[in-house]
Design a protein around this motif. Structure first.
Motif, PDB file in Angstrom:
ATOM      1  N   SER A 117       0.831  -1.208   0.000  1.00 31.12           N
ATOM      2  CA  SER A 117       0.000   0.000   0.000  1.00 31.12           C
ATOM      3  C   SER A 117       0.871   1.265   0.000  1.00 31.12           C
ATOM      4  O   SER A 117       0.598   2.217  -0.747  1.00 31.12           O
ATOM      5  N   LEU A 118       1.930   1.269   0.809  1.00 28.32           N
ATOM      6  CA  LEU A 118       2.794   2.456   0.873  1.00 28.32           C
ATOM      7  C   LEU A 118       3.596   2.632  -0.412  1.00 28.32           C
ATOM      8  O   LEU A 118       3.826   3.761  -0.856  1.00 28.32           O
TER       9      LEU A 118
ATOM     10  N   PHE B  83       1.290   4.186  -2.849  1.00 30.74           N
ATOM     11  CA  PHE B  83       1.070   5.595  -2.488  1.00 30.74           C
ATOM     12  C   PHE B  83       2.277   6.452  -2.875  1.00 30.74           C
ATOM     13  O   PHE B  83       2.134   7.541  -3.427  1.00 30.74           O
TER      14      PHE B  83
ATOM     15  N   ASP C 181       8.781  14.490  -1.841  1.00 37.17           N
ATOM     16  CA  ASP C 181       7.880  14.045  -0.770  1.00 37.17           C
ATOM     17  C   ASP C 181       8.061  12.561  -0.424  1.00 37.17           C
ATOM     18  O   ASP C 181       7.389  12.044   0.470  1.00 37.17           O
TER      19      ASP C 181
ATOM     20  N   PRO D 160      10.864  10.701   0.704  1.00 33.70           N
ATOM     21  CA  PRO D 160      11.724  10.115   1.746  1.00 33.70           C
ATOM     22  C   PRO D 160      10.970   9.598   2.971  1.00 33.70           C
ATOM     23  O   PRO D 160      11.323   8.548   3.516  1.00 33.70           O
ATOM     24  N   GLY D 161       9.920  10.304   3.390  1.00 31.40           N
ATOM     25  CA  GLY D 161       9.189   9.886   4.586  1.00 31.40           C
ATOM     26  C   GLY D 161       8.544   8.531   4.402  1.00 31.40           C
ATOM     27  O   GLY D 161       8.618   7.662   5.272  1.00 31.40           O
ATOM     28  N   VAL D 162       7.900   8.353   3.227  1.00 33.58           N
ATOM     29  CA  VAL D 162       7.205   7.097   2.972  1.00 33.58           C
ATOM     30  C   VAL D 162       8.231   5.973   2.779  1.00 33.58           C
ATOM     31  O   VAL D 162       8.046   4.848   3.252  1.00 33.58           O
TER      32      VAL D 162
ATOM     33  N   SER E  64      11.073   5.779   4.173  1.00 33.40           N
ATOM     34  CA  SER E  64      11.577   5.424   5.503  1.00 33.40           C
ATOM     35  C   SER E  64      10.577   4.512   6.235  1.00 33.40           C
ATOM     36  O   SER E  64      10.968   3.562   6.923  1.00 33.40           O
ATOM     37  N   LEU E  65       9.286   4.792   6.058  1.00 31.16           N
ATOM     38  CA  LEU E  65       8.276   3.924   6.679  1.00 31.16           C
ATOM     39  C   LEU E  65       8.346   2.513   6.089  1.00 31.16           C
ATOM     40  O   LEU E  65       8.226   1.515   6.810  1.00 31.16           O
TER      41      LEU E  65
ATOM     42  N   GLN F 265      11.514  14.089   6.013  1.00 33.60           N
ATOM     43  CA  GLN F 265      10.520  13.039   5.780  1.00 33.60           C
ATOM     44  C   GLN F 265       9.089  13.534   5.971  1.00 33.60           C
ATOM     45  O   GLN F 265       8.134  12.819   5.684  1.00 33.60           O
TER      46      GLN F 265
ATOM     47  N   PRO G 221       7.003  15.950   4.599  1.00 32.73           N
ATOM     48  CA  PRO G 221       5.973  16.174   3.562  1.00 32.73           C
ATOM     49  C   PRO G 221       5.263  14.881   3.137  1.00 32.73           C
ATOM     50  O   PRO G 221       4.041  14.865   2.975  1.00 32.73           O
ATOM     51  N   GLY G 222       6.026  13.806   2.980  1.00 34.88           N
ATOM     52  CA  GLY G 222       5.418  12.537   2.572  1.00 34.88           C
ATOM     53  C   GLY G 222       4.469  11.995   3.623  1.00 34.88           C
ATOM     54  O   GLY G 222       3.382  11.494   3.313  1.00 34.88           O
ATOM     55  N   ILE G 223       4.876  12.116   4.882  1.00 31.71           N
ATOM     56  CA  ILE G 223       4.032  11.603   5.968  1.00 31.71           C
ATOM     57  C   ILE G 223       2.774  12.463   6.112  1.00 31.71           C
ATOM     58  O   ILE G 223       1.677  11.946   6.352  1.00 31.71           O
TER      59      ILE G 223
ATOM     60  N   ARG H 119      -5.094   9.185   4.445  1.00 26.99           N
ATOM     61  CA  ARG H 119      -5.777   8.221   5.323  1.00 26.99           C
ATOM     62  C   ARG H 119      -7.004   8.845   5.991  1.00 26.99           C
ATOM     63  O   ARG H 119      -8.015   8.171   6.189  1.00 26.99           O
TER      64      ARG H 119
END
Lengths: 193, 195
Positions: free
Chosen positions: A99-100, A103, A111, A113-115, A117-118, B151, B153-155, B162
């Motif tokens: 899913s990530l 996305f 935008d 890097p955050g996802v 990293s998750l 990290q 902006p993506g989160i 969601r």
């Protein structure tokens, strides 16, 4: 998702104990069949199929609880729940990663890097969950669980007024598991039988 | 949520008779969450309704075709759809606070990194470094590198997605619940039980 195997000769008119026995036997054979390659991280469908088989088995055990001897039922149900939980932990990560990743593809590069990293965190958790699952799907452990399930089914048949059916040979599970590495025998309508 | 015990089950009595008793109790459990779970804030009740739907689904899964009329199979599908929908809502109810917390941690970490960068620059100035074009460019490079690795902006985008999904799923749930009532789900299912 693997389709549920039909329960041959099941009838609403027969005693519930007999019906419960038929259902538990078929669901047990499905559980064993779907344990193949379940630890493969690259093929997440195997795990999903085993999880669904475990869910169906658990449902049968819960719905037909009065047909089984209390202590044995509670102990087997606990074992099935533990297996289901271990499969669920892996499955949750499998699903979240996909899913990530989907996305992330829709995001602009800055935008991501955050996802990303998750996803990395989830991959670590996925490996941990897989290791935690390993003992639950070990061939000997599954064979033992299947044996106890078949014994429960025999008890249910007894309570429904029928002599116990010939129990499938759980040893075959172990033999075949050794051949395919992950833990089950060849697919077939009769499962372990 | 603990399942309500079904009375008068008998392993020697016909499967259909026993199954009808179980379905009746599980259906009643599902209905009992109706008013509460319709409140968007009561996610706990929506979760419990999902569990109730799951239990009804399980018994219908193993008995609908064999024991009851065709409507039982329709009821099975409707129950499964409801359970899936509530499951999707529950997933968001778990993910949203988790992502919000993660975002807060990243914010704190980001603030700390920015403070460190400025403090480094202040120390350099205090030690006599001249505010030249070169030092500005160096500061700018470090700031950009930090910004690229950010990290948040993506989160933030994921969290917003969601939340939107949760709202949309909840709206679908209300629609599905209303349709079940309009279609006479309870009466029709009880009608095929035969007791």
């Amino acid at each position: 998702m693997a389709k549920a195997r039909p329960i041959g000769e099941l009838s609403g008119k027969e005693p519930m104990g007999l019906g419960a026995a038929r259902i538990v036997r078929v669901r047990t054979s499905e559980l064993a069949d779907h344990s193949r390659e379940v630890l493969e991280l690259g093929e997440v469908d195997h795990l999903h199929d085993m999880r669904v088989a475990t869910r169906r088995l658990r449902a049968a055990l819960e719905v037909f609880e009065p047909c089984f001897p209390g202590k044995a039922h509670a102990s087997v149900l606990d074992a099935v729940k533990d297996l289901a939980d271990a499969l669920g932990e892996r499955r949750d990560r499998d699903v979240a990663i996909v899913s990530l990743q989907e996305f992330s593809q829709g995001l602009a590069a800055p935008d991501r890097p955050g996802v990303r990293s998750l996803v990395e965190t989830l991959r670590r958790e996925q490996i941990e969950a897989n290791e935690a699952l390993r003992p639950y799907v070990a061939p000997e452990r599954l064979a033992s669980l299947c044996e106890r399930l078949y014994e429960l089914a025999d008890e249910a048949a007894n309570r429904g007024g029928q002599a116990p059916a010939e129990a499938p040979a759980p040893e075959r599970l172990t033999e075949a598991s050794a051949e395919n590495g992950a833990g089950t025998h060849e697919n077939g309508a009769g499962g372990l039988q | 949520m603990k399942a309500k015990r079904v009375k008068k089950l008998d392993p020697e009595a016909p499967l259909a008779e026993n199954a009808a008793r179980i379905v009746r109790v599980r259906l009643s459990e599902l209905r009992s969450f109706g008013p509460k779970a319709l409140d968007p804030e009561r996610s706990r009740d929506q979760h419990d309704m999902r569990i109730a739907a799951k239990r009804l689904r399980y018994v219908l899964e193993v008995t609908a075709e064999t024991c009851f009329g065709p409507y039982a199979e329709t009821a099975l599908k409707r129950t499964k759809d409801l359970q899936d929908l509530l499951g999707e809502i529950h997933d968001r109810d778990v993910q949203v606070p988790m992502l919000a917390e993660h975002l807060e941690t990243l914010r704190e970490r980001g603030d700390e990194a920015a403070r460190r960068l400025v403090a480094q620059e202040q120390r350099a100035r205090a030690n006599g470094a001249a505010a030249s074009e070169a030092t500005y460019r160096s500061f700018r490079r470090r700031l950009d590198a930090w910004s690229r690795a950010d990290q948040r902006p993506g989160i933030e985008a994921l969290l917003a997605r969601r939340r939107r999904e949760r709202d949309a799923l909840y709206a679908r749930f209300l629609g599905e619940w209303a349709r079940l009532r309009e279609d006479g789900f309870r009466g029709r299912l009880e009608g095929v039980l035969g007791i």
